[in-house]
Motif scaffolding. Structure first.
Motif, short mmCIF file in Angstrom:
data_model
loop_
_atom_site.label_atom_id
_atom_site.label_comp_id
_atom_site.label_asym_id
_atom_site.label_seq_id
_atom_site.Cartn_x
_atom_site.Cartn_y
_atom_site.Cartn_z
N UNK A 94 -16.30 2.99 51.08
CA UNK A 94 -17.06 2.85 52.31
C UNK A 94 -16.50 1.67 53.10
N UNK A 95 -16.37 1.84 54.39
CA UNK A 95 -15.88 0.81 55.29
C UNK A 95 -16.82 -0.40 55.25
N UNK A 96 -16.28 -1.62 55.07
CA UNK A 96 -17.15 -2.80 54.97
C UNK A 96 -17.97 -3.06 56.22
N UNK A 97 -17.51 -2.60 57.35
CA UNK A 97 -18.28 -2.82 58.58
C UNK A 97 -19.57 -2.03 58.56
N UNK A 98 -19.59 -0.90 57.86
CA UNK A 98 -20.78 -0.07 57.81
C UNK A 98 -21.78 -0.56 56.78
N UNK A 99 -21.30 -1.25 55.76
CA UNK A 99 -22.21 -1.69 54.70
C UNK A 99 -23.05 -2.88 55.14
N UNK A 100 -22.42 -4.03 55.36
CA UNK A 100 -23.15 -5.22 55.77
C UNK A 100 -22.56 -5.87 57.01
N UNK A 101 -21.47 -5.34 57.50
CA UNK A 101 -20.77 -5.96 58.62
C UNK A 101 -21.57 -6.00 59.89
N UNK A 102 -22.22 -4.92 60.23
CA UNK A 102 -22.99 -4.89 61.47
C UNK A 102 -24.16 -5.87 61.42
N UNK A 103 -24.83 -5.94 60.28
CA UNK A 103 -25.93 -6.89 60.14
C UNK A 103 -25.42 -8.33 60.20
N UNK A 104 -24.25 -8.58 59.61
CA UNK A 104 -23.68 -9.93 59.62
C UNK A 104 -23.28 -10.34 61.04
N UNK A 105 -22.66 -9.43 61.77
CA UNK A 105 -22.27 -9.74 63.15
C UNK A 105 -23.49 -9.99 64.00
N UNK A 106 -24.49 -9.14 63.86
CA UNK A 106 -25.72 -9.32 64.63
C UNK A 106 -26.37 -10.66 64.30
N UNK A 107 -26.47 -10.99 63.03
CA UNK A 107 -27.07 -12.26 62.61
C UNK A 107 -26.27 -13.44 63.15
N UNK A 108 -24.96 -13.36 63.07
CA UNK A 108 -24.08 -14.42 63.56
C UNK A 108 -24.32 -14.67 65.05
N UNK A 109 -24.36 -13.60 65.84
CA UNK A 109 -24.57 -13.75 67.28
C UNK A 109 -25.95 -14.29 67.60
N UNK A 110 -26.96 -13.85 66.87
CA UNK A 110 -28.32 -14.35 67.10
C UNK A 110 -28.40 -15.84 66.74
N UNK A 111 -27.73 -16.24 65.67
CA UNK A 111 -27.71 -17.66 65.29
C UNK A 111 -27.05 -18.48 66.39
N UNK A 112 -25.94 -18.02 66.93
CA UNK A 112 -25.29 -18.73 68.03
C UNK A 112 -26.21 -18.77 69.25
N UNK A 113 -26.88 -17.68 69.56
CA UNK A 113 -27.76 -17.61 70.73
C UNK A 113 -28.92 -18.59 70.58
N UNK A 114 -29.66 -18.47 69.51
CA UNK A 114 -30.81 -19.34 69.28
C UNK A 114 -30.38 -20.79 69.06
N UNK A 115 -29.30 -20.97 68.30
CA UNK A 115 -28.79 -22.31 68.04
C UNK A 115 -28.33 -23.01 69.31
N UNK A 116 -27.71 -22.28 70.21
CA UNK A 116 -27.28 -22.87 71.48
C UNK A 116 -28.47 -23.30 72.33
N UNK A 117 -29.48 -22.45 72.39
CA UNK A 117 -30.71 -22.83 73.11
C UNK A 117 -31.34 -24.07 72.49
N UNK A 118 -31.41 -24.09 71.18
CA UNK A 118 -32.01 -25.22 70.48
C UNK A 118 -31.21 -26.50 70.72
N UNK A 119 -29.89 -26.42 70.60
CA UNK A 119 -29.05 -27.60 70.80
C UNK A 119 -29.12 -28.10 72.24
N UNK A 120 -29.21 -27.21 73.21
CA UNK A 120 -29.36 -27.64 74.59
C UNK A 120 -30.68 -28.39 74.77
N UNK A 121 -31.73 -27.90 74.10
CA UNK A 121 -33.02 -28.60 74.14
C UNK A 121 -32.95 -29.96 73.48
N UNK A 122 -32.30 -30.04 72.34
CA UNK A 122 -32.16 -31.32 71.63
C UNK A 122 -31.37 -32.31 72.46
#
Length: 166
Positions: free
Chosen positions: A1-29
């Motif tokens: 099975x292609x690794x992108x189909x197993x956990x890759x999509x969830x990992x990419x989504x989580x990574x982008x959400x962490x950058x999004x929320x983290x950037x907002x948080x760091x701008x506030x800090x």
């Protein structure tokens, strides 16, 4: 099975959400002024504005990445993993450079000197990173070659000399 189909999509989504929320948080800090000390040899009292611009760019890059992730979820392949991973990081740096180019006068745009105007430009640089790179390519071509993309020289006459045609 292609690794992108197993956990890759969830990992990419989580990574982008962490950058999004983290950037907002760091701008506030950074905006609250509670982080005014040295960290890893960097005096944030001096560079906190540029860090805000960087995180605004990363926020724009992460938002664009999340939008593309949503629009192209079914077509996502392993060739796009690095695009998603690098997008917020490249947008962070590009946003800072954009503000420096505007402040130096190399890139001209009628924008107020307010912090919110500069953060907005940084965000737009992150969101429109591809367009920014095209403009940067045009700028360097004009700056170093004396020609712009339509093939005319700096004075616009297209004859290759610095004197106007008669």
């Amino acid at each position: 099975m292609n690794p992108i189909h197993r956990f890759g999509k969830q990992a990419i989504f989580s990574y982008l959400v962490i950058w999004f929320v983290g950037s907002l948080w760091m701008m506030g800090v950074l905006g609250s002024g509670s982080f005014e000390r040295k960290w890893m040899g960097i005096d944030f009292a001096i560079y906190h504005e540029y860090a805000c611009f960087g995180f605004a760019g990363a926020l724009g890059g992460a938002l664009y990445g999340l939008r593309m992730f949503h629009e192209h979820y079914q077509e996502l392949t392993t060739q796009w993993i690095y695009w998603y991973l690098m997008r917020p990081i490249l947008c962070f740096g590009s946003a800072i450079i954009t503000i420096i180019l505007f402040e130096s006068g190399i890139m001209l745009l009628e924008v107020g000197d307010s912090m919110s105007a500069r953060i907005s430009i940084a965000f737009l640089t992150g969101y429109g990173y591809g367009k920014f790179m095209e403009k940067l390519r045009d700028l360097t071509s004009t700056f170093f070659n004396g020609k712009n993309t339509n093939g005319t020289n700096e004075n616009g006459n297209g004859n290759g000399s610095d004197t106007p045609t008669k």
